[in-house]
Scaffold this active site. Structure first.
Site, PDB file in Angstrom:
ATOM      1  N   GLY A  65       0.823  -1.193   0.000  1.00  0.00           N
ATOM      2  CA  GLY A  65       0.000   0.000   0.000  1.00  0.00           C
ATOM      3  C   GLY A  65       0.862   1.250   0.000  1.00  0.00           C
ATOM      4  O   GLY A  65       1.799   1.384  -0.784  1.00  0.00           O
ATOM      5  N   ASP A  66       0.539   2.182   0.898  1.00  0.00           N
ATOM      6  CA  ASP A  66       1.323   3.421   0.987  1.00  0.00           C
ATOM      7  C   ASP A  66       2.217   3.412   2.218  1.00  0.00           C
ATOM      8  O   ASP A  66       2.601   4.467   2.718  1.00  0.00           O
ATOM      9  CB  ASP A  66       0.399   4.640   1.020  1.00  0.00           C
ATOM     10  CG  ASP A  66      -0.557   4.612   2.217  1.00  0.00           C
ATOM     11  OD1 ASP A  66      -0.957   3.511   2.620  1.00  0.00           O
ATOM     12  OD2 ASP A  66      -0.901   5.686   2.732  1.00  0.00           O
ATOM     13  N   GLU A  67       2.559   2.223   2.720  1.00  0.00           N
ATOM     14  CA  GLU A  67       3.417   2.090   3.901  1.00  0.00           C
ATOM     15  C   GLU A  67       4.841   1.732   3.488  1.00  0.00           C
ATOM     16  O   GLU A  67       5.062   0.764   2.750  1.00  0.00           O
ATOM     17  CB  GLU A  67       2.867   1.023   4.841  1.00  0.00           C
ATOM     18  CG  GLU A  67       1.515   1.387   5.441  1.00  0.00           C
ATOM     19  CD  GLU A  67       0.973   0.311   6.359  1.00  0.00           C
ATOM     20  OE1 GLU A  67       0.151   0.637   7.229  1.00  0.00           O
ATOM     21  OE2 GLU A  67       1.368  -0.868   6.200  1.00  0.00           O
TER      22      GLU A  67
END
Length: 318
Positions: A219-221
């Site tokens: 994801g955006d991690e």
């Protein structure tokens, strides 16, 4: 009409040499002084020269530095039943350029069973090695950003914890989450979100040292692993560099947008990677609860002390 001689006789009279000359693998025969007395055209192609140039050359002209243990393995092989030795190594062409090869060495005996030389079969595996490297990289890197993935991060973190336990030096994990990323995906589409992730990876790469690890968890991690941390100020400075790198607006097509990030920093010198990642993750959520573009520093010990029934739960990501 002449009677054709049996194939076995023709082979003994030279046809076998013609057969070997036409095979795709390089073949060489060395005498007991490791000097080439025969080489086929395929070996000449691999070495980037002619057969005439190879004849009379020592083994070291093709393989300057045998792999570690090769001499011991060859001696053991020659004392065993089949005497075969197999290895993969980097050889050198005549122009000095490297070539990845797989070799098989077997003893050559005369009619009385006495060893009179060695037969070496050489296969060029450069393309195979390139494909293997590509497959290995694909298995350990995120296809969108080309950053190390969760699997590679786990391996590096495990080794970093082992080194920290031996040295007594701390390491730090920075857990990074983009603020408002879901809203960007909803408003501009997943292609725009993917482009932001690629640009973010490029920006953050410039903020870490070569020995550090910047990885994408999914994801955006993203996660940064810092080793040999002298004090808590060092990872904090890195976190501030990461936030500054996010400040310039992102250009996606005709749109310009500002994206911030929340960063949780966890310090540790021992324990499990799961505990360290959990500490950094908890710190990141604490940063998000305090507002976008914030940093929270904690430690595994602090998170463990706070793990009680009445502790505040994580809030939703934004």
């Amino acid at each position: 009409m002449t009677t054709r001689e049996p194939l076995a006789v023709e082979l003994q009279r030279g046809l076998l040499v013609n057969v070997v000359d036409q095979v795709g693998e390089g073949v060489a025969v060395f005498d007991m002084e490791d000097t080439v007395v025969y080489a086929n055209a395929a070996l000449a192609d691999i070495q980037g020269t002619s057969v005439d140039h190879i004849i009379g050359q020592p083994l070291s002209a093709f393989i300057p530095e045998p792999p570690p243990g090769a001499e011991e393995e060859r001696a053991a092989a020659e004392q065993s039943g089949d005497g075969l030795l197999r290895a993969r190594m980097v050889a050198r062409r005549v122009d000095g350029s490297p070539v990845d090869v797989a070799i098989t060495v077997s003893p050559l005996h005369d009619d009385d069973g006495e060893q009179i030389g060695r037969i070496v079969i050489v296969r060029d595996i450069t393309l195979r090695r390139v494909l293997e490297d590509q497959l290995e990289r694909a298995a350990l890197h995120d296809p969108l950003t080309d950053l190390p993935n969760r699997r590679l991060l786990s391996d590096r973190l495990e080794h970093a914890l082992d080194r920290a336990a031996r040295s007594g030096r701390s390491l730090a994990v920075l857990f990074i989450d983009l603020d408002g990323f879901k809203a960007v995906n909803d408003a501009y589409g997943h292609d725009a979100g993917d482009e932001i992730l690629r640009q973010t990876a490029d920006r953050l790469r410039e903020c870490v040292r070569q020995e550090d690890t910047l990885a994408r968890m999914g994801g955006d991690e993203l996660v940064v692993l810092l080793e040999e941390v002298a004090n808590a100020n060092e990872p904090l400075q890195t976190a501030h560099r990461l936030l500054r790198a996010m400040e310039p607006p992102f250009t996606i097509g005709d749109s310009r947008m500002t994206i911030t990030a929340s960063i949780g920093v966890a310090l540790g010198a021992a324990g499990s990677q799961r505990a360290l990642l959990h500490a950094a993750d908890e710190a990141m959520y604490a940063a998000k609860r305090s507002g976008p573009g914030r940093i929270v520093v904690t430690s595994m010990e602090a998170v463990a002390a706070d793990a009680r029934p009445d502790a505040s739960p994580k809030g939703p990501k934004s």
